[in-house]
Design an enzyme around this catalytic site. Structure first.
Site, PDB file in Angstrom:
ATOM      1  N   ARG A 164       0.839  -1.216   0.000  1.00 33.41           N
ATOM      2  CA  ARG A 164       0.000   0.000   0.000  1.00 33.41           C
ATOM      3  C   ARG A 164       0.873   1.266   0.000  1.00 33.41           C
ATOM      4  NH1 ARG A 164      -3.222  -3.655  -0.514  1.00 33.41           N
ATOM      5  NH2 ARG A 164      -5.320  -3.727   0.378  1.00 33.41           N
ATOM      6  N   SER A 236     -10.771  -0.888   3.536  1.00 32.47           N
ATOM      7  CA  SER A 236      -9.989  -0.993   4.773  1.00 32.47           C
ATOM      8  C   SER A 236      -9.633   0.397   5.277  1.00 32.47           C
ATOM      9  CB  SER A 236      -8.690  -1.746   4.519  1.00 32.47           C
ATOM     10  OG  SER A 236      -8.950  -3.028   4.015  1.00 32.47           O
ATOM     11  N   GLU A 333      -5.149   3.598   6.543  1.00 35.96           N
ATOM     12  CA  GLU A 333      -4.826   3.409   5.127  1.00 35.96           C
ATOM     13  C   GLU A 333      -5.459   4.549   4.323  1.00 35.96           C
ATOM     14  OE1 GLU A 333      -5.622  -0.532   2.951  1.00 35.96           O
ATOM     15  OE2 GLU A 333      -6.503   0.975   1.662  1.00 35.96           O
TER      16      GLU A 333
HETATM   17  N1  EPU Z   1     -10.420 -10.993  10.260  1.00 34.94           N
HETATM   18  C1  EPU Z   1     -11.119 -11.088  11.447  1.00 34.94           C
HETATM   19  N2  EPU Z   1     -12.131 -10.205  11.684  1.00 34.94           N
HETATM   20  C2  EPU Z   1     -12.468  -9.242  10.784  1.00 34.94           C
HETATM   21  C3  EPU Z   1     -11.750  -9.141   9.579  1.00 34.94           C
HETATM   22  C4  EPU Z   1     -10.722 -10.033   9.333  1.00 34.94           C
HETATM   23  O1  EPU Z   1     -10.842 -11.935  12.276  1.00 34.94           O
HETATM   24  O2  EPU Z   1     -13.396  -8.501  11.081  1.00 34.94           O
HETATM   25  C5  EPU Z   1      -9.356 -11.970   9.985  1.00 34.94           C
HETATM   26  C6  EPU Z   1      -9.786 -12.933   8.868  1.00 34.94           C
HETATM   27  O3  EPU Z   1     -10.483 -14.009   9.369  1.00 34.94           O
HETATM   28  C7  EPU Z   1      -8.451 -13.348   8.291  1.00 34.94           C
HETATM   29  C8  EPU Z   1      -7.606 -12.086   8.444  1.00 34.94           C
HETATM   30  O4  EPU Z   1      -8.210 -11.306   9.463  1.00 34.94           O
HETATM   31  O5  EPU Z   1      -7.862 -14.353   9.028  1.00 34.94           O
HETATM   32  C9  EPU Z   1      -7.488 -11.294   7.154  1.00 34.94           C
HETATM   33  O6  EPU Z   1      -8.782 -10.905   6.711  1.00 34.94           O
HETATM   34  P1  EPU Z   1      -9.156 -10.734   5.151  1.00 34.94           P
HETATM   35  O7  EPU Z   1      -8.720 -11.909   4.365  1.00 34.94           O
HETATM   36  O8  EPU Z   1     -10.584 -10.328   5.081  1.00 34.94           O
HETATM   37  O9  EPU Z   1      -8.232  -9.562   4.654  1.00 34.94           O
HETATM   38  P2  EPU Z   1      -7.705  -8.234   5.378  1.00 34.94           P
HETATM   39  O10 EPU Z   1      -6.283  -8.427   5.727  1.00 34.94           O
HETATM   40  O11 EPU Z   1      -8.639  -7.842   6.461  1.00 34.94           O
HETATM   41  C10 EPU Z   1      -6.805  -7.215   3.143  1.00 34.94           C
HETATM   42  C11 EPU Z   1      -6.866  -5.901   2.437  1.00 34.94           C
HETATM   43  C12 EPU Z   1      -8.192  -5.746   1.715  1.00 34.94           C
HETATM   44  C13 EPU Z   1      -8.315  -6.891   0.708  1.00 34.94           C
HETATM   45  C14 EPU Z   1      -8.235  -8.212   1.485  1.00 34.94           C
HETATM   46  C15 EPU Z   1      -8.249  -9.396   0.563  1.00 34.94           C
HETATM   47  C16 EPU Z   1      -5.500  -4.360   3.725  1.00 34.94           C
HETATM   48  C17 EPU Z   1      -5.481  -3.201   4.669  1.00 34.94           C
HETATM   49  N3  EPU Z   1      -6.692  -4.813   3.400  1.00 34.94           N
HETATM   50  O12 EPU Z   1      -7.806  -7.193   4.169  1.00 34.94           O
HETATM   51  O13 EPU Z   1      -8.130  -4.534   0.987  1.00 34.94           O
HETATM   52  O14 EPU Z   1      -9.538  -6.821  -0.009  1.00 34.94           O
HETATM   53  O15 EPU Z   1      -6.989  -8.269   2.221  1.00 34.94           O
HETATM   54  O16 EPU Z   1      -7.020  -9.471  -0.122  1.00 34.94           O
HETATM   55  O17 EPU Z   1      -4.438  -4.814   3.293  1.00 34.94           O
HETATM   56  C18 EPU Z   1      -8.681  -2.225   1.035  1.00 34.94           C
HETATM   57  O18 EPU Z   1      -7.473  -2.004   1.013  1.00 34.94           O
HETATM   58  O19 EPU Z   1      -9.525  -1.290   1.044  1.00 34.94           O
HETATM   59  C19 EPU Z   1      -9.145  -3.594   1.088  1.00 34.94           C
HETATM   60  C20 EPU Z   1     -10.435  -3.910   1.226  1.00 34.94           C
END
Ligand code: EPU
Length: 338
Positions: A164, A236, A333
């Site tokens: 990012r 995010s 972010e």
């Molecule tokens: N998780 C939780 N609770 C929540 C959300 C997530 O426990 O409320 C856990 C999930 O179970 C998982 C881990 O956290 O084990 C990661 O969650 P997820 O796969 O949903 O991805 P993220 O890390 O929360 C990132 C990006 C998203 C992108 C997703 C999928 C960032 C800041 N965010 O989210 O990007 O869509 O991966 O690749 O890197 C964005 O930047 O606006 C965005 C939506």
């Protein structure tokens, strides 16, 4: 086409739907129009460059100039044995570019389906999802340098991409305006289905193909992320924090279920901000016009009529509680302006 407006409401230009005004607003659709504008006008002290507004939180009215690059067009400019080079204007909707790449059977952007925002913002924050990042396919970035009014180009390497992150968020912040981006797309797609449930979701629809992957990503996103047209949000709100291995190991011993990932840097581990926030009890929280999304704790929402200040206040409280429980500092972010 150019438009120069005064006292302009930005509610339709940010996916949080915050009704803040800007003193001046300059929109252009060709790089040369920005070049001429810079010859005729001196830039005010306060200005910012607006993309799709999908990563923007307007804290107050903005007492300055908003520069809105609305350059259209997507077209092939070159090819080699394995690639087609596609140039897209900064004002093209990101997902429209992804949709077209899949229609024309070009690989590389399909995992990035349905990310809100415009092409011009993709290099700035190196948008990423489902194991892919824009940097993997960006060949060249074309821009106009504000100080000189010159057109400039940046190779992929010169963009200094990170998670990012890029040179456009650092050294070149408010120094250049991106006008178009050249992508190097694959004639022979290589699929990347390793992330989470993507492989299973694709398998539901038959064989691995670009359109199936796009459809699967869209289904996963729609199941977890609110549609900004229905509930104001900016995806995010925080970055996933990168912490010293030692802190990650300590936390892991206390919370064995805590998700963690390699950060790509020696001695550092990436944690899931959404998980940390959920553990602090915020998921589904609502107060006044603002809240934390019920399915993804990393997403803050405007239920309608929120001010930027209300969202900033909620973000502050979340940061403090995550710090108190885990000693981890969350960084936004989204870009907070005003
Ligand atoms: N998780 C939780 N609770 C929540 C959300 C997530 O426990 O409320 C856990 C999930 O179970 C998982 C881990 O956290 O084990 C990661 O969650 P997820 O796969 O949903 O991805 P993220 O890390 O929360 C990132 C990006 C998203 C992108 C997703 C999928 C960032 C800041 N965010 O989210 O990007 O869509 O991966 O690749 O890197 C964005 O930047 O606006 C965005 C939506």
């Amino acid at each position: 086409m150019i438009r120069l407006l005064e006292n302009y409401n930005l509610a339709a230009y940010n996916t949080f739907g915050i009704a803040a005004k800007t003193k001046s607003f300059f929109e252009f659709t060709e790089a040369d129009e920005l070049v001429y504008f810079l010859q005729e006008h001196s830039l005010p002290e306060h200005f910012f460059i607006l993309g799709g507004g999908s990563n923007l939180l307007l804290k107050n009215d903005f007492e300055g100039l908003v520069i809105y690059p609305n350059v259209p067009g997507v077209g092939e400019i070159d090819e080699d044995r394995n690639h087609i080079y596609i140039e897209a204007g900064a004002g093209v909707e990101w997902d429209e570019l992804v949709r077209l790449s899949v229609v024309y059977q070009l690989g590389g952007l399909e995992n990035l389906s349905l990310i809100p925002g415009k092409v011009g913002a993709a290099p700035v924050q190196n948008v990423g999802a489902y194991g892919a990042e824009a940097k993997d396919k960006i060949h060249l970035v074309r821009a106009v340098e504000l100080a000189t009014g010159q057109k400039v180009e940046f190779s992929n390497h010169e963009c200094q991409f990170g998670y990012r992150n890029s040179i456009f968020k650092n050294e070149l912040k408010n120094k250049v305006v991106i006008t178009s981006v050249v992508f190097k797309l694959d004639k022979f797609p290589e699929f990347n289905l390793a992330y989470g449930s993507l492989n299973d979701e694709v398998a539901k629809n038959g064989e691995v193909a670009l359109q199936n992957v796009r459809d699967a990503v869209i289904r996963i996103r729609q199941s977890k992320l609110p549609d900004p047209l229905e509930i104001g949000n900016a995806g995010s709100f925080f970055k996933n924090p990168v912490v010293p291995d030692e802190l990650a190991a300590n936390l892991k011993s206390k919370y064995p279920d805590m998700p963690s990932y390699p950060s790509g840097f020696d001695g550092e581990t990436k944690l899931a901000a959404g998980w940390l926030i959920e553990q602090c009890g915020w998921k589904g929280f609502r107060e006044g016009h603002v809240g934390v999304h019920k399915d993804q704790a990393l997403v803050l929402v405007n239920y309608g009529g929120a001010s930027g200040a209300e969202l900033v206040a909620l973000a502050d409280k979340i940061q403090q509680s995550v710090y108190k429980k885990f000693a981890v500092k969350l960084q936004p972010e989204v870009n907070i302006v005003g």
